[in-house]
Write a protein that holds these residues in place. Structure first.
Motif, short mmCIF file in Angstrom:
data_model
loop_
_atom_site.label_atom_id
_atom_site.label_comp_id
_atom_site.label_asym_id
_atom_site.label_seq_id
_atom_site.Cartn_x
_atom_site.Cartn_y
_atom_site.Cartn_z
N GLY A 488 0.75 -1.22 0.04
CA GLY A 488 -0.08 0.04 0.06
C GLY A 488 0.87 1.15 -0.16
O GLY A 488 1.96 1.32 0.40
N VAL A 489 0.34 2.48 -0.45
CA VAL A 489 1.13 3.56 -0.49
C VAL A 489 1.41 4.12 0.92
O VAL A 489 0.91 3.68 2.08
N ALA A 490 2.38 4.97 1.24
CA ALA A 490 2.72 5.58 2.39
C ALA A 490 1.73 5.99 2.99
O ALA A 490 0.78 6.91 2.32
N GLY A 491 1.24 5.96 4.27
CA GLY A 491 0.14 6.25 5.21
C GLY A 491 -1.15 5.57 4.95
O GLY A 491 -2.31 5.84 5.43
N SER A 492 -0.96 4.21 4.16
CA SER A 492 -2.20 3.60 4.02
C SER A 492 -2.64 2.73 4.93
O SER A 492 -3.74 2.50 5.20
#
Length: 757
Positions: A488-492
Motif C-alpha cells: 500500500g502507499v505511504a500512510g495507507s
C-alpha cells in the motif's frame, strides 16, 4: 575525465574504509546518482569523503567560539578534494527533537498558523507565543505542553487472578507480610483470600483510590497506625509526584514498568491551555487545525476570505502544499516526529530546503526512495529535479531504478562488496549503465516475473476490528506457513495493521525492523552474534593464556589507545586530533596479544576477517553456524570487528535477522527488508525468506519493492490512498490476481513494471 575540473567536484586518491585510491569528478549543478551493491563503497565516497570534507571546511570558516559548539569532523583519507560547495545533508537518521517536536514545528508551518490565530482569531490574545505549547504562556499547565499524561496502570500494579494473601500486589516492597502489604490486607476492607478478579466495583475502587481511617501495621519492633490510602494514589504520591533524579537507574526502570501513557485529560492531547484553545478561526481552534490531515488543512486555508489575512494564509498554504507534493499529505501537523519513519523524516527535511532561495549548494541524499510506494517515486524525482534546476548540485545514493533513471550522471561502485569493492566500475548515463557489465547493469536488464505457483496456507492469524490510527474497523486473515506481503502507499495503514494491531495480538512473533541496536560503542557483529566468547576460548586453548587477554575491552587492550585503535587528543577551540595508534598500528591489542596466534592468525587478524572468510577459518560447528547466518542474510562482506554504529539501517535489520534464523514454527514480521539492498541482493533476500518458509515458519513482509511483492504467495493491499483516504483492505489474493485488480494502486504499478520489463 569527462568534466572540466572547474565545473566539477574533484576527488583524488580516496581511501576511506574499503575505497581503493578512488579518483573521480562529479559534475556540478547536475543530479549524480551513486549505485552499487551494499557495502561497495558508495557511502564512503559520498558521505564519508565528500560530505565530511564539505562540512569540515565550512565549519573552519566560523569563529572558534562557534566551532566549539559544532560536531567535529576529521579530515577524510584522500590526497585531495577540490571545488566543494556548502553541503546540505539529508539522511535517514531519526528526526529526533524530543517529545515536543511535531511535523508542524519541524517544518516551521506551526509558526505561521500561530501568527494567523494571534492576528485574525477570535477572541485573540494578539501574542503569537500564547499559542505555542513550548512556552509557559501557551502550554497546558497539567501536561506542560506534552499532550500526554503518565499515570499508574492498575492492571500492571496487581495480578487480578490472585488474592492479597497470594501476592496480588506486584509492586516491589509489597510482598506478603510487609508493612505496605498490611495496609490493604489488615484494613478490614477486603477479604484477603478473595481473588481481585471477584471484587465488586466498590471494593476495586477502595483498593485503588480509597481513603480515610487508620490501619494497624505490625513490625518486629511493635505496631503503629497509618492513614489508609488507595494503592494507585499512594504509588502516584510517593513515586510519580516526586523528584526521581536521585533514584538509581534500576529503581527508575522498576517504576516505569507500572506506568502507562495516555492522553492528558485536561487538554485532551491539544497541548495548549484553555485560553489558547478558546480562540477560533473559521469556526475551528488551533488544535483542530493541527489535527487535520494536511490535504484537508490546505482546503481550510482556501476558505479564508479576510483580505488582511490572505497573504499569511497563502504563505501557509504554499508551505503545506510542498508537504503534500512530496507524498506526505496524509500527515497532520500535530504528529510527533518521533513516530515518523526514516523515509518520512528524510522527506520532511527536504521541505525546509525547497523553500530556500540559496543556490550553489550541494544536496546529499541517502536513499530518498526508502518507504516510498512506486506511485510516490515520481513526486520525489520532481523534487530532486527542482533542487537541481534552482542551481544546485544533487548527489544521491540510491538503489531504485526509477530514481537512477533521472540522473544526469551515474557513478557505479563495486564490483562487489567489502574487500571485493571500493572501486568506480562505471560512470556515464542510465542508457549506458543498462548496457554495462556491472552488477547494476545486469540488475537493470533482468526480466521481471510474477510468480505463478503458490504455497498453500496451513492456517490463518486473524486481526479483527482493527482501528489503530486510520484503520477503518478492518478485519483480515493473515495466512500461516507461507510468504505474505503487506502493501500500500505511504500512510495507507500498513504499519498500523502490523505493528499496532497484529503484533499486539500475536506478541510471540519475531519482529525485525531497522531501529538502532542497543549496544555499547565498542559493539561489533562478533559481539552481537555471541561469537567473541567462543573465539576467545579457542585462542586461550591454543595459547595457554587466559581468555580475557583476547579482549580489547579488557586485559588485552593496547595500553596506548585503550583498545580504540586511535588516539584522540582534545585541543580547546579546535577539532579533536585523531591519530593512528602507532603502538598497535590501529589493531587495538597489545604487542603481547598480537604475537599469539590461532591457526596462524592473531585475534586482530580474525576480527578483520569478513564473514565470508571467517566461515572458512572456523570449522567449529557452533561458530560456523552463526557465521553462516551472516552470509545467509547478505552480510558476507562485513568484518567481524566492524563497529555496529557504522551499520546502515538495512544492515542492522539483517544482522538482527541473523540471530533468529534457526527458529521453526515461528512468525517472522519483516519491515521493509529491501531497504539498502541492491537489485542483485534482493535475490539473496528472497532466497532467505523462502528458506524460512520451507523450514515451517510464517513470513509477513511489509514491502514496496515490486520484485518482492511478485515473489510472495499472498498479498494484502491497503488503501486506496493514504491518511483518511486509506485504512481499508482493497485487495487480498495472489500476486497473479493482483495484476488484474483495477482498484489497487499496487496492482497498477505491478502491471506497469511488468510491461516495462
Amino acid at each position: 575525465m569527462p568534466f572540466a575540473s572547474a565545473e566539477s567536484i574533484r576527488v583524488l586518491g580516496a581511501r576511506e574504509h574499503n575505497l581503493r585510491n578512488v579518483s573521480i569528478e562529479i559534475p556540478k549543478n547536475k543530479i549524480t546518482v551513486f549505485t552499487g551493491v551494499s557495502g561497495s563503497g558508495k557511502s564512503s565516497i559520498v558521505f564519508d569523503t565528500i560530505a565530511v570534507e564539505s562540512q569540515r571546511q565550512l565549519q573552519a570558516t566560523f569563529p572558534a567560539f562557534v566551532q566549539n559548539f559544532l560536531p567535529r569532523y576529521e579530515r577524510p583519507h584522500a590526497e585531495a578534494i577540490e571545488n566543494l560547495t556548502a553541503p546540505v545533508i539529508i539522511d535517514q537518521k531519526a528526526v529526533g527533537g524530543g517529545p515536543r517536536s511535531t511535523v508542524g514545528t519541524m517544518t516551521d508551518i506551526y509558526a505561521l498558523i500561530r501568527a494567523l490565530f494571534a492576528r485574525f482569531g477570535s477572541p485573540s490574545t494578539g501574542l503569537v507565543y500564547d499559542y505555542s505549547f513550548n512556552t509557559p504562556q501557551g502550554m497546558c499547565p497539567d501536561c506542560d505542553g506534552l499532550g500526554v499524561a503518565i499515570t499508574a496502570d492498575p492492571n500492571k500494579l496487581v495480578d487480578r487472578a490472585k488474592s492479597l494473601n497470594e501476592g496480588a500486589i506486584l509492586l516491589p516492597g509489597y510482598n506478603v507480610g510487609s508493612g505496605d502489604w498490611q495496609m490493604y490486607a489488615n484494613s478490614g476492607r477486603f477479604d484477603a483470600d478473595k481473588k481481585l478478579a471477584d471484587y465488586d466495583d466498590a471494593e476495586w475502587h477502595n483498593l485503588l483510590h480509597g481513603s480515610g481511617g487508620k490501619v494497624e501495621l505490625s513490625f518486629a519492633r511493635g505496631t503503629w497506625k497509618a492513614n489508609y490510602e488507595g494503592l494507585v494514589d499512594k504509588f502516584t504520591r510517593t513515586r510519580l509526584k516526586r523528584d526521581t533524579s536521585g533514584l538509581s537507574e534500576k529503581t527508575r526502570e522498576q517504576i516505569q514498568r507500572f506506568l502507562t501513557e495516555g492522553v492528558c485529560p485536561s487538554c485532551r492531547g491539544a497541548r495548549l491551555n484553555p485560553k489558547a484553545l478558546a480562540t477560533k478561526l473559521g469556526g475551528r481552534t488551533i488544535a483542530d487545525w493541527t489535527r487535520l490531515q494536511i490535504t484537508d488543512l490546505i482546503e481550510v486555508l482556501g476558505e479564508i476570505e479576510d483580505p488582511a489575512a490572505l497573504g499569511l494564509a497563502d504563505a501557509t498554504r504554499i508551505a503545506l502544499q510542498r508537504v503534500a507534493d512530496i507524498g506526505l499529505g496524509y500527515l497532520s501537523l500535530d504528529r510527533a516526529t518521533s513516530t515518523l519513519s526514516g523515509g518520512e523524516g528524510q522527506r520532511l527535511k527536504m521541505i525546509k530546503h525547497l523553500g530556500s532561495t540559496l543556490v550553489g549548494m550541494t544536496y546529499i541524499f541517502d536513499e530518498p526512495s526508502v518507504g516510498l510506494h512506486p506511485r510516490d517515486v515520481g513526486r520525489l524525482n520532481r523534487m530532486l529535479a527542482a533542487l537541481r534546476d534552482k542551481g544546485n548540485t544533487v548527489l544521491v545514493v540510491e538503489h531504485d531504478p526509477d530514481v537512477i533513471q533521472i540522473a544526469d550522471h551515474i557513478v557505479d561502485v563495486g564490483p562487489r562488496a567489502g574487500a571485493h569493492g571500493g572501486e568506480v566500475v562505471f560512470t556515464g548515463s542510465f542508457a549506458e549503465l543498462k548496457q554495462s557489465d556491472t552488477l547494476t547493469g545486469a540488475g537493470l536488464r533482468r526480466t521481471f516475473r510474477v510468480k505463478e505457483t503458490f504455497r498453500t496456507a496451513t492456517g490463518t492469524l486473524t486481526v479483527a476490528n482493527a482501528k489503530a490510527h486510520n484503520l477503518k474497523d478492518v478485519t483480515v486473515d493473515i495466512p500461516t506457513g507461507i510468504l505474505t506481503a503487506i502493501t500500500g502507499v505511504a500512510g495507507s495503514g500498513k504499519s498500523s495493521l502490523i505493528r499496532d494491531e497484529f503484533l499486539a495480538r500475536y506478541p510471540e512473533s519475531v519482529f525485525v525492523d531497522q531501529s538502532a541496536i542497543a549496544a555499547s560503542s565498542r559493539s561489533t557483529p562478533a559481539t552481537y552474534l555471541g561469537l567473541m566468547d567462543p573465539i576467545r576460548k579457542l585462542f586461550a586453548k591454543a595459547t595457554g593464556e587466559p581468555a580475557s587477554l583476547f579482549s580489547f575491552n579488557s586485559d588485552g587492550a593496547c595500553p596506548e589507545c585503550g583498545g580504540r585503535g586511535v588516539i584522540i587528543t582534545e585541543i580547546a577551540y579546535m577539532d579533536p586530533v585523531t591519530t593512528h595508534c602507532e603502538s598497535c598500528d590501529g589493531r587495538r591489542f597489545s604487542d603481547r596479544v598480537l604475537a599469539l596466534t590461532l591457526r596462524g592468525k592473531s585475534i586482530a587478524d580474525v576480527l578483520e576477517l569478513s564473514a565470508e572468510a571467517a566461515v572458512e577459518f572456523f570449522p567449529e560447528r557452533a561458530l560456523n553456524a552463526k557465521l553462516r547466518t551472516m552470509n545467509e542474510v547478505g552480510l558476507d562482506y562485513l568484518s567481524l570487528g566492524q563497529a555496529m554504529s557504522t551499520l546502515s539501517g538495512g544492515e542492522r535489520q539483517r544482522i538482527k535477522l541473523a540471530t533468529q534464523l534457526q527458529n521453526t514454527g515461528t512468525v517472522y514480521v519483516l519491515d521493509e527488508p529491501t531497504t539498502g539492498l541492491h537489485m542483485s541482493d534482493v535475490d539473496t533476500l528472497l532466497t532467505l525468506m523462502d528458506n524460512l518458509v520451507e523450514r515451517g515458519n510464517t513470513v509477513v513482509v511489509i514491502e514496496h519493492n515490486l520484485d518482492v511483492v511478485a515473489h510472495t504467495d499472498w498479498v494484502i493491499d491497503l488503501g486506496p490512498d493514504g491518511g483518511k483516504n486509506g485504512g481499508e483492505i482493497v485487495f487480498t489474493g495472489t500476486p497473479a490476481q493482483l495484476l488484474a485488480d483495477q482498484v489497487s494502486l499496487t496492482g497498477e504499478y505491478l502491471r506497469r513494471y511488468k510491461s516495462a520489463a
